[in-house]
Design a protein around this motif. Structure first.
Motif, PDB file in Angstrom:
ATOM      1  N   LYS A  31      -6.763  -2.853   6.795  1.00  0.00           N
ATOM      2  CA  LYS A  31      -7.770  -2.274   7.689  1.00  0.00           C
ATOM      3  C   LYS A  31      -8.796  -3.312   8.154  1.00  0.00           C
ATOM      4  CE  LYS A  31      -7.360   2.348   5.693  1.00  0.00           C
ATOM      5  NZ  LYS A  31      -7.969   3.359   4.790  1.00  0.00           N
TER       6      LYS A  31
ATOM      7  N   GLU B 282      -1.745   9.176   5.236  1.00  0.00           N
ATOM      8  CA  GLU B 282      -2.571   9.538   4.067  1.00  0.00           C
ATOM      9  C   GLU B 282      -3.438   8.375   3.600  1.00  0.00           C
ATOM     10  OE1 GLU B 282       0.526  12.927   2.300  1.00  0.00           O
ATOM     11  OE2 GLU B 282       0.395  10.937   1.357  1.00  0.00           O
ATOM     12  N   LEU B 283      -3.026   7.169   3.940  1.00  0.00           N
ATOM     13  CA  LEU B 283      -3.813   5.988   3.576  1.00  0.00           C
ATOM     14  C   LEU B 283      -4.864   5.653   4.637  1.00  0.00           C
ATOM     15  CD1 LEU B 283      -0.929   3.758   2.177  1.00  0.00           C
ATOM     16  CD2 LEU B 283      -2.928   4.529   0.878  1.00  0.00           C
ATOM     17  N   GLY B 284      -4.907   6.451   5.702  1.00  0.00           N
ATOM     18  CA  GLY B 284      -5.951   6.278   6.708  1.00  0.00           C
ATOM     19  C   GLY B 284      -5.547   5.495   7.931  1.00  0.00           C
TER      20      GLY B 284
ATOM     21  N   ALA C  94       0.826  -1.207   0.000  1.00  0.00           N
ATOM     22  CA  ALA C  94       0.000   0.000   0.000  1.00  0.00           C
ATOM     23  C   ALA C  94       0.862   1.259   0.000  1.00  0.00           C
ATOM     24  CB  ALA C  94      -0.929  -0.018   1.216  1.00  0.00           C
TER      25      ALA C  94
ATOM     26  N   SER D  50      -4.965   1.867  -2.390  1.00  0.00           N
ATOM     27  CA  SER D  50      -6.202   1.794  -1.613  1.00  0.00           C
ATOM     28  C   SER D  50      -6.629   0.344  -1.392  1.00  0.00           C
ATOM     29  CB  SER D  50      -7.304   2.575  -2.334  1.00  0.00           C
ATOM     30  OG  SER D  50      -8.520   2.483  -1.631  1.00  0.00           O
TER      31      SER D  50
ATOM     32  N   ALA E 298      -2.828   5.072  -7.040  1.00  0.00           N
ATOM     33  CA  ALA E 298      -3.829   5.274  -5.994  1.00  0.00           C
ATOM     34  C   ALA E 298      -4.773   4.086  -5.831  1.00  0.00           C
ATOM     35  CB  ALA E 298      -4.634   6.538  -6.282  1.00  0.00           C
ATOM     36  N   VAL E 299      -5.217   3.494  -6.912  1.00  0.00           N
ATOM     37  CA  VAL E 299      -6.170   2.384  -6.842  1.00  0.00           C
ATOM     38  C   VAL E 299      -5.542   1.178  -6.141  1.00  0.00           C
ATOM     39  CG1 VAL E 299      -7.563   0.753  -8.168  1.00  0.00           C
ATOM     40  CG2 VAL E 299      -7.418   3.149  -8.889  1.00  0.00           C
TER      41      VAL E 299
ATOM     42  N   HIS F 161       1.287   3.923  -3.086  1.00  0.00           N
ATOM     43  CA  HIS F 161       0.884   5.308  -2.803  1.00  0.00           C
ATOM     44  C   HIS F 161       1.997   6.273  -3.199  1.00  0.00           C
ATOM     45  CE1 HIS F 161      -1.145   8.598  -0.719  1.00  0.00           C
ATOM     46  NE2 HIS F 161       0.017   8.871  -0.116  1.00  0.00           N
TER      47      HIS F 161
ATOM     48  N   ALA G 166      -4.400  -1.211   1.213  1.00  0.00           N
ATOM     49  CA  ALA G 166      -4.696  -0.617   2.521  1.00  0.00           C
ATOM     50  C   ALA G 166      -5.978  -1.203   3.113  1.00  0.00           C
ATOM     51  CB  ALA G 166      -4.811   0.895   2.395  1.00  0.00           C
ATOM     52  N   ASP G 167      -6.964  -1.451   2.257  1.00  0.00           N
ATOM     53  CA  ASP G 167      -8.226  -2.018   2.739  1.00  0.00           C
ATOM     54  C   ASP G 167      -8.023  -3.406   3.340  1.00  0.00           C
ATOM     55  OD1 ASP G 167      -9.633   0.222   2.021  1.00  0.00           O
ATOM     56  OD2 ASP G 167     -10.377  -0.594   0.122  1.00  0.00           O
TER      57      ASP G 167
END
Length: 541
Positions: free
Chosen positions: A506, A538-540, A486, A499, A495-496, A490, A502-503
């Motif tokens: 998470k 920035e990725l949360g 991720a 994300s 970006a895709v 980034h 990163a998901d």
């Protein structure tokens, strides 16, 4: 075994050097040095190898080595100027220049007591009585023998064609493999004097199994055609003759001698992966309650490398079973240490602090039992890394490599430490070496990610995202590898992909993931650390 050359006889059974039948008095270390040089007469013997064999790996000065070489030459009526039999190869080591004739004999006193059938067996292995390997967890009540590790026999490679200059290569590569395999402390290697009595081109695996007690057979052929040479290598299971692994190497004929050690290193690294996999599969056929120490250990390894909490717990239980069966099984303690490492590194249990303590305690126990085992040294490094002692960890990984120069796992761990210290060049060098030695390693995902992070540290984000993504796609990749996929995507502007990776992280709902990440990856270079922190935010995370 007796080696005859000029007017000398070198008798390894009686531990005598004789000239014209008269015994020459030499000290044990000089005898060991001569035995090493004479048995390896078709190659250069390095100073490191002499140190390992003659002094057991202890540090000795150059003058001590020079003194033994001088005494060895004197015993053979040789000297440093003539170097008739013992030649110094500058910056490499020494080579025995004689062409010894080998004679296998039964000492006279013992020979008269042997039956004709027994003498026939000694001289012709095909007539040997069947050797029945014991199953894991069983023992022969008469000998109290337990199969505590597998046994491999390296047969002489067949050479097809070739000029005189490379005519001895097949024999040399076989000998090199025996030497390198002997560094693996978890593997028994049949001595050359026994295994070379079989013809690698024409043999029956069952006869070898019965005669030598070998579980595995390594053989091959060298096909020399003009300036192209092909080295074919095959690893068999002795019990059923099944091919477990095979490979083919291509080299220039005029470079064969120079690449011999490199080829041997690659073959040994493949065996270091394939044989444990085979042992784990073999152990899986036995009920857990019937597992011996060795089988339990290998079944534990097969679970340990899956990097999830369930398999890690299964691995820990199996390592504990191995320790119960054999309290002095150093590698079982090392494996148990590795499971504690995972519990802390990947947050598998709530009390990660206790797991760090247990990782170090069990690693120390393994090292106490066998300080020369590369795996016990490696787990000492892993435990040190958990405690934030990166420099100490580097020492342990370098020591592990010194003990086993082809140990891909240790080279990867050293690369990981190089990456943490922002040494991109050394990281790339060590990770590439690890992947060359073990292209199908269960930790390939980590090797690829380490290489990606090395590129990230020097601002090469496109390359970084490529390698970290490849690592995240490999089997067994864990949450930190997904996080690095991720981060690097980034940074590379993907970006895709960033994300999506990163998901995946998470979904684990690990709370303050940044804290967990930097506990596992304690980056020392502040600039690189800030780059990763910013990307994670920035990725949360």
């Amino acid at each position: 075994m007796i080696y005859r050359f000029e007017n000398f006889e070198f008798d390894t059974y009686r531990m005598e050097l004789r000239r014209d039948g008269e015994v020459i008095a030499i000290e044990p270390q000089v005898f060991s040095l001569l035995e090493l040089l004479i048995t390896a007469h078709d190659r250069v013997v390095s100073k490191d190898e002499i140190n390992e064999i003659v002094w057991g790996g202890r540090f000795v000065s150059e003058s001590a080595l020079s003194s033994r070489v001088k005494l060895a030459r004197k015993a053979l009526n040789d000297n440093g100027n003539d170097q008739r039999l013992i030649k110094t190869v500058h910056n490499r080591g020494f080579r025995f220049l004689g062409e010894p004739e080998t004679v296998e004999v039964i000492p006279g006193a013992a020979k008269t007591e042997l039956s004709a059938a027994a003498q026939q067996t000694l001289y012709n292995p095909a007539h040997a009585e069947p050797f029945t390997p014991l199953q894991p967890g069983t023992a022969d009540q008469g000998s109290h023998y337990v199969r505590d590790r597998p046994t491999i026999a390296v047969l002489p490679f067949e050479q097809l064609g070739g000029e005189i200059a490379v005519r001895g290569f097949a024999k040399a590569i076989s000998h090199e493999l025996i030497q390198e395999l002997s560094r693996l402390r978890w593997l028994y290697v049949i001595a050359r004097g026994s295994s070379f009595r079989f013809n690698g081109a024409n043999y029956d695996p069952e006869v070898i199994r019965k005669s030598l007690g070998a579980d595995y057979i390594l053989t091959g052929a060298v096909d020399i055609m003009g300036n192209e040479s092909f080295i074919n290598v095959e690893l068999y299971g002795a019990e059923d003759g099944r091919i477990i692994w095979a490979d083919r190497y291509k080299e220039r004929s005029d470079e064969l001698i120079g690449v011999r050690q490199t080829l041997a290193a690659q073959v040994v690294s493949a065996i270091e992966v394939r044989v444990p996999m085979e042992e784990a599969a073999r152990a899986a056929t036995f009920a857990t309650e019937n597992l011996g120490a060795w089988a339990a250990y290998h079944r534990g390894l097969s679970h340990m490398y899956r990097f999830n909490s369930h398999d890690n717990a299964v691995a820990a239980a199996l390592f504990k079973r191995a320790i119960e069966a054999d309290p002095n099984f150093a590698r079982a303690y090392a494996g148990l240490s590795f499971t504690h490492f995972q519990n802390s590194f990947l947050n598998f249990v709530p009390n990660t602090r206790e797991e760090r303590v247990l990782a170090h305690r069990t690693a120390e126990k393994g090292f106490e039992i066998d300080s020369l085992d590369p795996f016990t040294n490696l787990t000492m490094g892993r435990a040190s890394m958990l405690q934030g002692n990166v420099e100490t960890a580097q020492h342990w990984f370098e020591r592990s490599i010194a003990l086993s120069p082809n140990y891909a796992f240790a080279k990867y761990n050293l690369a990981f430490v190089n990456m943490l210290c922002d040494n991109a060049e050394s990281c790339n060098e060590n990770v590439c070496s690890a992947m060359l030695l073990s292209p199908l390693d269960p930790l390939k995902y980590a090797m690829l990610c380490a290489r990606g992070m090395a590129h990230m540290a020097i601002g090469e984000y496109k390359d970084a995202s490529f390698y970290c993504t490849q690592g995240a796609l490999e089997p067994n990749a864990h949450i930190h590898i997904h996080a690095m996929a991720a981060v690097t995507n980034h940074l590379a502007g993907n970006a895709v992909a960033a994300s999506a990776w990163a998901d995946i992280v998470k979904k684990r709902k690990l709370g303050n993931y940044q804290e967990l990440f930097f506990r596992g990856f304690p980056l020392r270079e502040e600039k690189t650390r800030r780059i990763v922190q910013k990307a994670l935010k920035e990725l949360g995370f």
